[in-house]
Motif scaffolding. Sequence first.
Motif, mmCIF file in Angstrom:
data_model
loop_
_atom_site.group_PDB
_atom_site.id
_atom_site.type_symbol
_atom_site.label_atom_id
_atom_site.label_comp_id
_atom_site.label_asym_id
_atom_site.label_seq_id
_atom_site.Cartn_x
_atom_site.Cartn_y
_atom_site.Cartn_z
ATOM 1 N N ILE A 1 48.589 75.471 108.856
ATOM 2 C CA ILE A 1 49.789 74.919 109.466
ATOM 3 C C ILE A 1 50.522 74.044 108.454
ATOM 4 C CG2 ILE A 1 48.536 72.972 110.498
ATOM 5 C CD1 ILE A 1 50.589 73.135 112.836
ATOM 6 N N LEU A 2 51.808 74.264 108.343
ATOM 7 C CA LEU A 2 52.663 73.486 107.453
ATOM 8 C C LEU A 2 53.963 73.147 108.168
ATOM 9 C CD1 LEU A 2 52.403 75.520 104.119
ATOM 10 C CD2 LEU A 2 51.739 73.131 104.378
ATOM 11 N N GLU A 3 54.459 71.937 107.969
ATOM 12 C CA GLU A 3 55.856 71.684 108.290
ATOM 13 C C GLU A 3 56.687 72.454 107.264
ATOM 14 O OE1 GLU A 3 56.705 67.337 109.582
ATOM 15 O OE2 GLU A 3 54.998 67.277 108.200
ATOM 16 N N THR A 4 57.628 73.249 107.733
ATOM 17 C CA THR A 4 58.421 74.046 106.811
ATOM 18 C C THR A 4 59.063 73.150 105.756
ATOM 19 O OG1 THR A 4 58.921 75.436 108.720
ATOM 20 C CG2 THR A 4 60.131 75.894 106.693
ATOM 21 N N VAL A 5 59.685 72.068 106.196
ATOM 22 C CA VAL A 5 60.074 70.960 105.320
ATOM 23 C C VAL A 5 59.465 69.710 105.941
ATOM 24 C CG1 VAL A 5 61.955 69.595 104.354
ATOM 25 C CG2 VAL A 5 62.250 72.063 104.657
ATOM 26 N N PRO A 6 58.471 69.106 105.297
ATOM 27 C CA PRO A 6 57.850 67.916 105.882
ATOM 28 C C PRO A 6 58.889 66.862 106.209
ATOM 29 C CG PRO A 6 56.558 68.708 104.035
ATOM 30 C CD PRO A 6 57.828 69.494 104.032
ATOM 31 N N GLY A 7 58.786 66.267 107.408
ATOM 32 C CA GLY A 7 59.793 65.340 107.876
ATOM 33 C C GLY A 7 59.445 63.891 107.641
ATOM 34 N N THR A 8 58.722 63.274 108.580
ATOM 35 C CA THR A 8 58.387 61.859 108.468
ATOM 36 C C THR A 8 57.627 61.561 107.186
ATOM 37 O OG1 THR A 8 58.233 61.816 110.872
ATOM 38 C CG2 THR A 8 57.364 59.920 109.703
ATOM 39 N N ALA A 9 56.893 62.522 106.685
ATOM 40 C CA ALA A 9 56.091 62.316 105.478
ATOM 41 C C ALA A 9 56.935 62.239 104.214
ATOM 42 C CB ALA A 9 55.071 63.441 105.326
ATOM 43 N N GLY A 10 58.235 62.593 104.295
ATOM 44 C CA GLY A 10 59.038 62.380 103.095
ATOM 45 C C GLY A 10 60.104 63.397 102.767
ATOM 46 N N ILE A 11 60.334 64.393 103.603
ATOM 47 C CA ILE A 11 61.376 65.406 103.378
ATOM 48 C C ILE A 11 61.223 66.023 101.985
ATOM 49 C CG2 ILE A 11 63.823 65.953 103.599
ATOM 50 C CD1 ILE A 11 64.209 63.571 105.365
ATOM 51 N N MET A 12 60.055 66.587 101.729
ATOM 52 C CA MET A 12 59.795 67.268 100.454
ATOM 53 C C MET A 12 60.087 68.753 100.632
ATOM 54 S SD MET A 12 57.443 64.710 101.195
ATOM 55 C CE MET A 12 55.852 65.408 101.479
#
Length: 452
Positions: free
Chosen positions: A216-227
């Motif tokens: 599982i991955l955030e497609t674009v990580p959000g709260t963690a830093g928008i990487m």
Amino acid sequence: MTPQTDPRAGAAVKAADRAHVFHSWSAQDLIDPLAVAGAEGSYFWDYEGKRYLDLTSGLVYTNIGYQHPKVVAAIQEQAARLTTFAPAFAVEARSEAARLIAERTPGDLDKIFFTNGGADAVEHAVRMARLHTGRPKVLSAYRSYHGGTQQAVNLTGDPRRWPSDSGSAGVVRFWAPYLYRSRFYAETEEQECARALEHLETTIAFEGPATIAAIILETVPGTAGIMVPPPGYLAGVREICDKYGIVFVLDEVMAGFGRTGEWFAADLFGVVPDLMTFAKGVNSGYVPLGGVAISGAIAETFGKRAYPGGLTYSGHPLACAAAVATINVMAEEGVVENARNLGASVVEPGLRELAERHPSVGEVRGVGMFWALELVKNRETREPLVPYNASGEANAPMAAFAAAAKQAGVWPFVNMNRTHFVPPLNTGEAELKEGLAALDAALTAADAHTEG
């Protein structure tokens, strides 16, 4: 809507809150919640009449802003017609919401399982993956957030997991690409991508591919830093999943429904997962709603075999009516295109100009209306402005920045050593420039804590 001043009413709201409301992620005696009197569009205001431009979109969910009249009307009409009904029945608002979502999801993600929000969407996606594969483990990334329920928080890769980490949730973590603070000693995006994929495949090999149900991955990580992942990374994860029969889950709870300038962030990378979670922007958060978009292969698993899961409010008519109206508003008013176009023409150049003027800005990154400024003490060493997971006095520099932003008339999104620029997707050019100017003033407070 003109803000009205009513300090007495504000004091009553605040007193009742402090007496009875238990707030999430907070030490209850150390918080001082603002009493909000109203909101409209990209702004909200307090009972003193002070107005704030909301650079947080609530918790990155009011994608069409506050109180959009067409969505408010749709909720009112649905309430007058059918306020609620059990999830085992076919209901017009539920069916239409599912149809509109399926029209926009990538590939064959055409079956929609509705939940109450993002965390339980992740819970059910993981359950589906485990039942589909018959395998126990799930791989998730450090620097991620997947929700506050038990399985979702155990999948999370930030400190909010620590107090609830059971150590027995079947979760294995790995490092995803993040060139600015590379764990792979990479110097280019190409190196970061290749080394991150090699690291992931090695992790799979040592864990045993036949034990792993999903990645599982955030497609674009959000709260963690928008990487934003480098080109080729998500396609590479897709190939690895196919190679080992692993279910690929993309978490689009924050990145979905236009936030990145596409309906779903997966569209930026041309990748189709097996399961995709969503919530937040699906109806701009007006009524709680989330869900899982399911591929044909996984839906087929439960064709003749009952799926052992459900929720009392799955596909709640009020929430689904809000989703139908929101999706139609976004299409009719070009909200996704606005996020893409103004993100590129106003937000990105504006943030990069701020970085040139302020020594506290170490990196600018993002896409669409989804941006982060990483604040540092020293640009050369990249030392964060505050330590990882700082609190109290150690977090004073970020607290000073946040206070300065509020004083300048914007409500900032602050996490760790970053501020995120995530306004509603239909925010206009003048409002965006107003927000950038306020950040320009607020960053002076961060600059005061830099070295050299």
